[in-house]
Scaffold this motif. Structure first.
Motif, PDB file in Angstrom:
ATOM      1  N   GLY A   1     -30.749  47.296  52.912  1.00 20.22           N
ATOM      2  CA  GLY A   1     -30.659  46.203  53.658  1.00 20.22           C
ATOM      3  C   GLY A   1     -29.113  46.086  54.576  1.00 20.22           C
ATOM      4  N   ASN A   2     -28.361  46.901  54.388  1.00 23.90           N
ATOM      5  CA  ASN A   2     -26.726  46.706  54.029  1.00 23.90           C
ATOM      6  C   ASN A   2     -26.312  47.621  55.629  1.00 23.90           C
ATOM      7  N   ASN A   3     -27.662  47.139  56.420  1.00 25.82           N
ATOM      8  CA  ASN A   3     -27.553  47.161  57.601  1.00 25.82           C
ATOM      9  C   ASN A   3     -27.371  46.462  59.234  1.00 25.82           C
ATOM     10  N   LEU A   4     -27.673  47.082  60.024  1.00 25.78           N
ATOM     11  CA  LEU A   4     -26.756  45.909  61.238  1.00 25.78           C
ATOM     12  C   LEU A   4     -28.447  45.788  61.264  1.00 25.78           C
ATOM     13  N   GLY A   5     -29.516  45.874  61.108  1.00 30.76           N
ATOM     14  CA  GLY A   5     -30.869  45.337  61.740  1.00 30.76           C
ATOM     15  C   GLY A   5     -30.856  44.658  59.954  1.00 30.76           C
ATOM     16  N   GLY A   6     -31.445  44.869  59.194  1.00 31.00           N
ATOM     17  CA  GLY A   6     -31.475  44.595  57.793  1.00 31.00           C
ATOM     18  C   GLY A   6     -32.494  45.008  57.537  1.00 31.00           C
ATOM     19  N   VAL A   7     -33.019  45.969  58.167  1.00 31.30           N
ATOM     20  CA  VAL A   7     -34.106  46.787  57.323  1.00 31.30           C
ATOM     21  C   VAL A   7     -34.115  47.523  55.974  1.00 31.30           C
ATOM     22  N   VAL A   8     -34.536  47.059  55.429  1.00 33.42           N
ATOM     23  CA  VAL A   8     -34.558  47.358  53.827  1.00 33.42           C
ATOM     24  C   VAL A   8     -36.371  48.147  53.858  1.00 33.42           C
ATOM     25  N   ALA A   9     -36.058  49.516  53.320  1.00 30.80           N
ATOM     26  CA  ALA A   9     -37.011  50.071  52.361  1.00 30.80           C
ATOM     27  C   ALA A   9     -37.460  50.233  51.213  1.00 30.80           C
ATOM     28  N   ASN A  10     -38.662  49.567  51.190  1.00 36.45           N
ATOM     29  CA  ASN A  10     -39.203  49.236  49.762  1.00 36.45           C
ATOM     30  C   ASN A  10     -39.115  50.569  49.316  1.00 36.45           C
ATOM     31  N   CYS A  11     -38.746  50.253  47.175  1.00 38.02           N
ATOM     32  CA  CYS A  11     -39.057  51.054  45.989  1.00 38.02           C
ATOM     33  C   CYS A  11     -40.710  52.341  46.737  1.00 38.02           C
ATOM     34  N   THR A  12     -41.234  51.585  47.583  1.00 36.73           N
ATOM     35  CA  THR A  12     -42.308  52.795  47.065  1.00 36.73           C
ATOM     36  C   THR A  12     -42.567  53.081  48.069  1.00 36.73           C
ATOM     37  N   ASP A  13     -42.111  52.928  49.592  1.00 33.47           N
ATOM     38  CA  ASP A  13     -41.660  54.053  50.761  1.00 33.47           C
ATOM     39  C   ASP A  13     -41.114  54.679  50.436  1.00 33.47           C
ATOM     40  N   CYS A  14     -40.671  55.119  49.539  1.00 34.09           N
ATOM     41  CA  CYS A  14     -39.753  56.735  49.157  1.00 34.09           C
ATOM     42  C   CYS A  14     -40.025  57.162  47.628  1.00 34.09           C
ATOM     43  N   HIS A  15     -40.765  56.088  46.698  1.00 33.69           N
ATOM     44  CA  HIS A  15     -41.057  56.463  45.475  1.00 33.69           C
ATOM     45  C   HIS A  15     -42.472  57.007  45.381  1.00 33.69           C
ATOM     46  N   LEU A  16     -43.168  56.316  45.759  1.00 37.22           N
ATOM     47  CA  LEU A  16     -45.180  57.399  46.303  1.00 37.22           C
ATOM     48  C   LEU A  16     -45.531  58.161  47.008  1.00 37.22           C
TER      49      LEU A  16
ATOM     50  N   ALA B   1     -35.823  64.753  44.082  1.00 38.97           N
ATOM     51  CA  ALA B   1     -36.718  65.582  44.725  1.00 38.97           C
ATOM     52  C   ALA B   1     -38.381  65.399  43.542  1.00 38.97           C
ATOM     53  N   GLU B   2     -38.395  65.849  42.519  1.00 37.35           N
ATOM     54  CA  GLU B   2     -39.939  65.117  41.794  1.00 37.35           C
ATOM     55  C   GLU B   2     -39.703  63.635  42.704  1.00 37.35           C
ATOM     56  N   TYR B   3     -39.604  62.499  42.474  1.00 37.85           N
ATOM     57  CA  TYR B   3     -39.795  61.273  42.417  1.00 37.85           C
ATOM     58  C   TYR B   3     -39.932  60.619  43.465  1.00 37.85           C
ATOM     59  N   VAL B   4     -38.825  61.582  44.122  1.00 41.03           N
ATOM     60  CA  VAL B   4     -38.836  61.230  46.039  1.00 41.03           C
ATOM     61  C   VAL B   4     -39.040  61.866  47.118  1.00 41.03           C
ATOM     62  N   TYR B   5     -40.096  61.015  48.084  1.00 42.81           N
ATOM     63  CA  TYR B   5     -41.436  61.752  48.719  1.00 42.81           C
ATOM     64  C   TYR B   5     -41.025  61.512  50.124  1.00 42.81           C
ATOM     65  N   ASP B   6     -40.579  62.594  50.806  1.00 41.41           N
ATOM     66  CA  ASP B   6     -40.239  62.905  52.275  1.00 41.41           C
ATOM     67  C   ASP B   6     -40.709  61.551  53.208  1.00 41.41           C
ATOM     68  N   PHE B   7     -42.289  61.746  53.044  1.00 42.34           N
ATOM     69  CA  PHE B   7     -43.179  60.392  53.640  1.00 42.34           C
ATOM     70  C   PHE B   7     -42.217  59.427  53.526  1.00 42.34           C
ATOM     71  N   GLY B   8     -41.361  58.749  53.723  1.00 48.32           N
ATOM     72  CA  GLY B   8     -41.137  57.752  53.450  1.00 48.32           C
ATOM     73  C   GLY B   8     -39.029  58.140  54.625  1.00 48.32           C
ATOM     74  N   CYS B   9     -38.988  59.045  54.164  1.00 49.06           N
ATOM     75  CA  CYS B   9     -37.687  59.408  55.125  1.00 49.06           C
ATOM     76  C   CYS B   9     -38.796  59.571  56.305  1.00 49.06           C
ATOM     77  N   LEU B  10     -38.766  60.397  57.000  1.00 49.79           N
ATOM     78  CA  LEU B  10     -40.071  61.003  58.204  1.00 49.79           C
ATOM     79  C   LEU B  10     -40.403  59.776  58.883  1.00 49.79           C
ATOM     80  N   SER B  11     -41.059  58.435  58.199  1.00 41.66           N
ATOM     81  CA  SER B  11     -41.624  57.019  58.524  1.00 41.66           C
ATOM     82  C   SER B  11     -40.716  56.498  59.385  1.00 41.66           C
ATOM     83  N   CYS B  12     -39.077  56.549  58.748  1.00 44.44           N
ATOM     84  CA  CYS B  12     -38.352  55.999  59.693  1.00 44.44           C
ATOM     85  C   CYS B  12     -37.560  57.037  60.665  1.00 44.44           C
TER      86      CYS B  12
END
Length: 196
Positions: free
Chosen positions: A64-79, A120-131
């Motif tokens: 959320g430390n960005n101009l838009g205040g957008v936050v990636a939740n824990c599960t966005d990247c770690h599930l 890399a075992e507990y971070v999923y690329d889907f989280g990155c690619l969704s944004c």
């Protein structure tokens, strides 16, 4: 057939027609609320061991430390997000694993710094690619980044996003870990201070 039996049957069918959808909707809404409420840093940091991860996340643009205040939740990247069943199963097993780890923490303290190498075992690329879906067709002023992203999307690089972006999502994580845990010392850290 007598009228009494028909009336009972009709009342039963109406009750089923009303009760079943209400129970299903309540179950669906309850599940959605549970999944949503257990996906954010507030829930994830209810365990003492996750506090430095949350603090590092808050300082990062993904926290959320960005101009838009957008936050990636824990599960966005770690599930994983390749299906509802897989997501819920991973959420449940991860939750149980984390609860056990928290319970035995006084007796078995993980080496968090070493664990960062296995990110890399507990971070999923889907989280990155969704944004960052537009990254596939993006151009860049940085030829190395452009080549790396083209190779990634072309399937020529088998590693995930965190293989190149090792501190993504958790700015200064190594420093936060050192501040939080007595057993992690800066002398154990590889070169650099954990900055992205």
């Amino acid at each position: 057939m007598n009228k009494r039996w028909i009336r009972r049957l009709l009342v039963t069918l109406i009750a089923i027609a009303v009760i079943v959808p209400v129970v299903m909707a309540t179950g669906w809404i309850g599940t959605e609320a549970m999944v949503e409420n257990t996906s954010e840093a507030e829930f994830c940091t209810s365990c003492h061991t996750m506090e430095p991860f949350a603090r590092a996340h808050e300082q990062d643009v993904h926290g959320g430390n960005n101009l838009g205040g957008v936050v990636a939740n824990c599960t966005d990247c770690h599930l994983p997000h390749d299906g509802a069943a897989q997501h819920l199963f991973a959420k449940a097993t991860t939750g149980v694993r984390d609860a056990v780890a928290q319970a035995i923490y006084p007796f078995h303290k993980p080496d968090w710094i070493a664990g960062l190498e296995d990110r890399a075992e507990y971070v999923y690329d889907f989280g990155c690619l969704s944004c960052h879906a537009a990254l596939k067709d993006a151009t860049s002023d940085d030829p190395a980044a452009l080549a790396a992203h083209k190779a990634y999307f072309g399937g020529d690089v088998g590693e995930g996003c965190v293989s190149c972006h090792e501190n993504v999502g958790h700015k200064t994580l190594r420093v936060m870990l050192d501040d939080h845990f007595d057993e992690v010392s800066l002398s154990k850290m590889p070169e650099g201070n954990g900055e992205a």
